[in-house]
Write a protein that holds these residues in place. Structure first.
Motif, PDB file in Angstrom:
ATOM      1  N   CYS A   1     -11.379  -3.475  -5.186  1.00 43.68           N
ATOM      2  CA  CYS A   1     -11.837  -2.780  -3.682  1.00 43.68           C
ATOM      3  C   CYS A   1     -11.627  -3.904  -2.706  1.00 43.68           C
ATOM      4  O   CYS A   1     -10.828  -3.946  -1.738  1.00 43.68           O
ATOM      5  CB  CYS A   1     -12.301  -1.691  -3.834  1.00 43.68           C
ATOM      6  SG  CYS A   1     -11.725   0.313  -4.169  1.00 43.68           S
TER       7      CYS A   1
ATOM      8  N   TYR B   1      -4.862  -5.844 -12.041  1.00 45.53           N
ATOM      9  CA  TYR B   1      -6.442  -4.295 -11.906  1.00 45.53           C
ATOM     10  C   TYR B   1      -5.392  -2.934 -12.764  1.00 45.53           C
ATOM     11  O   TYR B   1      -6.370  -2.534 -13.867  1.00 45.53           O
ATOM     12  CB  TYR B   1      -6.191  -4.171 -10.641  1.00 45.53           C
ATOM     13  CG  TYR B   1      -6.678  -2.065 -10.214  1.00 45.53           C
ATOM     14  CD1 TYR B   1      -8.723  -2.087 -10.927  1.00 45.53           C
ATOM     15  CD2 TYR B   1      -6.120  -1.559 -10.289  1.00 45.53           C
ATOM     16  CE1 TYR B   1      -8.951  -1.416 -10.674  1.00 45.53           C
ATOM     17  CE2 TYR B   1      -6.647  -0.086 -10.553  1.00 45.53           C
ATOM     18  CZ  TYR B   1      -8.449  -0.100 -10.849  1.00 45.53           C
ATOM     19  OH  TYR B   1      -8.946   1.004 -10.633  1.00 45.53           O
TER      20      TYR B   1
ATOM     21  N   VAL C   1      -8.558   0.931   0.001  1.00 44.02           N
ATOM     22  CA  VAL C   1     -10.233   0.913  -0.472  1.00 44.02           C
ATOM     23  C   VAL C   1      -9.296   1.794  -1.806  1.00 44.02           C
ATOM     24  O   VAL C   1     -10.255   1.742  -2.054  1.00 44.02           O
ATOM     25  CB  VAL C   1     -11.171   1.868   0.566  1.00 44.02           C
ATOM     26  CG1 VAL C   1     -10.515   2.616   1.308  1.00 44.02           C
ATOM     27  CG2 VAL C   1     -12.194   1.169  -0.225  1.00 44.02           C
ATOM     28  N   TRP C   2      -8.207   3.218  -1.470  1.00 45.63           N
ATOM     29  CA  TRP C   2      -8.010   4.324  -2.235  1.00 45.63           C
ATOM     30  C   TRP C   2      -6.984   3.121  -2.770  1.00 45.63           C
ATOM     31  O   TRP C   2      -6.307   4.226  -4.201  1.00 45.63           O
ATOM     32  CB  TRP C   2      -7.665   5.081  -1.676  1.00 45.63           C
ATOM     33  CG  TRP C   2      -8.895   6.301  -1.255  1.00 45.63           C
ATOM     34  CD1 TRP C   2      -9.077   6.080   0.821  1.00 45.63           C
ATOM     35  CD2 TRP C   2      -9.648   6.193  -1.259  1.00 45.63           C
ATOM     36  NE1 TRP C   2     -10.087   6.853   0.881  1.00 45.63           N
ATOM     37  CE2 TRP C   2     -10.804   6.836  -0.429  1.00 45.63           C
ATOM     38  CE3 TRP C   2     -10.106   5.845  -2.567  1.00 45.63           C
ATOM     39  CZ2 TRP C   2     -12.349   7.648  -0.828  1.00 45.63           C
ATOM     40  CZ3 TRP C   2     -11.639   7.245  -2.659  1.00 45.63           C
ATOM     41  CH2 TRP C   2     -12.540   7.990  -1.865  1.00 45.63           C
ATOM     42  N   GLN C   3      -6.016   2.040  -2.958  1.00 46.16           N
ATOM     43  CA  GLN C   3      -5.267   2.109  -3.910  1.00 46.16           C
ATOM     44  C   GLN C   3      -5.997   1.531  -5.063  1.00 46.16           C
ATOM     45  O   GLN C   3      -4.455   1.858  -6.246  1.00 46.16           O
ATOM     46  CB  GLN C   3      -5.008   0.575  -3.033  1.00 46.16           C
ATOM     47  CG  GLN C   3      -4.315   0.754  -1.657  1.00 46.16           C
ATOM     48  CD  GLN C   3      -2.164   1.388  -1.594  1.00 46.16           C
ATOM     49  OE1 GLN C   3      -2.201   1.717  -3.045  1.00 46.16           O
ATOM     50  NE2 GLN C   3      -2.125   2.130  -1.100  1.00 46.16           N
ATOM     51  N   PRO C   4      -6.595   1.225  -5.648  1.00 46.67           N
ATOM     52  CA  PRO C   4      -6.634   1.296  -6.610  1.00 46.67           C
ATOM     53  C   PRO C   4      -7.534   1.901  -7.859  1.00 46.67           C
ATOM     54  O   PRO C   4      -7.178   2.217  -8.469  1.00 46.67           O
ATOM     55  CB  PRO C   4      -8.268   0.053  -7.152  1.00 46.67           C
ATOM     56  CG  PRO C   4      -8.109  -0.891  -5.492  1.00 46.67           C
ATOM     57  CD  PRO C   4      -7.500   0.163  -4.510  1.00 46.67           C
TER      58      PRO C   4
END
Length: 206
Positions: free
Chosen positions: A59, A144, A115-118
Motif C-alpha cells: 500500500c 503482490y 490504499v485499498w487496491q492491494p
C-alpha cells in the motif's frame, strides 16, 4: 439512536449463533470439529498479522509511486496531464488520494483508491485503469497478487491442514478433555439456575 441499536443487535446475532458451539462440545463428532475451528482461528490470527505486514508495505509503495505519476496541479482548476494542460471543474471531480480516485460526479459510485487496491486485489477486485496511470503500478500489483494469492494463501491452507491433522490424531483425547472441562464448569463453577434467576444465589455466595 435506534439505528445504532439495530446495528448492534445485528452484529450480536452472530455472537448469539456462535454460542451454539458450546452445546456441540458434548458430541464426539461435532466436538472435534469445534475444537478444530477454534484452533484454526488461532492460525488465522497469526496469518492476519503476517499478511498485514505485506499488505501495508505494498500500500505504501503504491501511494509513493502515485506521487510520481504524470499529473500535476497547476492551480485555478487546471491540471497538467502528460504535458497537456486541462481545465478541471472542482464541482465535477472528486479526488482523495487515500480513499478515492479522480471520478466524475456523474458516476453512480466512487471507486476505492490506492490504499485499498492491494486489499481487494486478494479477492480479484482491482482497477487496472487506475494502476496503469501509476509508474510500475501494474508490475508491482502482479508481484503482490503472486505473493498474496499464491504463497500466503497456500501457507494458510497448509496451516489449516496441519492443525486439522494434529487434532484428528488426538480427537478422542481432545473430546474427553473438553467434555471434562464442561462437566467441571457446570458442577463446581456455574449455578444450576441460568441468569438472571441465579442472581440471588450469586449475592448469597458473595
Amino acid at each position: 439512536v435506534y439505528t445504532a441499536y439495530q446495528m448492534l443487535v445485528s452484529f450480536d446475532a452472530v455472537l448469539m449463533m456462535c454460542e451454539l458451539f458450546t452445546f456441540m462440545w458434548t458430541s464426539l463428532n461435532f466436538g472435534v470439529l469445534t475444537i478444530t475451528l477454534v484452533q484454526m482461528m488461532v492460525d488465522l490470527g497469526l496469518f492476519v498479522v503476517f499478511f498485514s505486514v505485506v499488505l501495508v508495505g505494498f500500500c505504501l509503495a503504491l501511494i509513493g509511486l502515485s506521487e510520481t505519476a504524470p499529473q500535476h496541479q497547476l492551480g485555478n482548476g487546471r491540471v497538467l496531464v502528460d504535458g497537456n494542460e486541462h481545465v478541471r471543474d472542482v464541482n465535477d471531480v472528486l479526488r482523495n488520494d487515500f480513499t478515492t480516485r479522480v471520478v466524475p460526479s456523474s458516476e453512480t459510485s466512487v471507486e476505492l483508491g490506492l490504499v485499498w487496491q492491494p486489499f481487494w486485489a486478494m479477492f480479484a477486485e482491482f482497477d487496472l485503469a487506475e494502476l496503469s496511470r501509476i509508474p510500475f503500478g501494474l508490475p508491482l500489483m502482479w508481484v503482490y497478487v503472486l505473493i498474496a494469492n499464491v504463497v500466503l494463501v497456500n501457507m494458510l491452507i497448509a496451516m489449516f491442514a496441519e492443525t486439522y491433522a494434529r487434532i484428528k490424531r488426538n480427537a478422542f483425547v481432545e473430546y474427553r478433555y473438553q467434555h471434562y472441562l464442561h462437566i467441571f464448569e457446570y458442577q463446581y463453577a456455574v449455578h444450576a439456575l441460568p441468569p438472571p434467576f441465579n442472581f440471588p444465589l450469586l449475592v448469597w455466595d458473595t
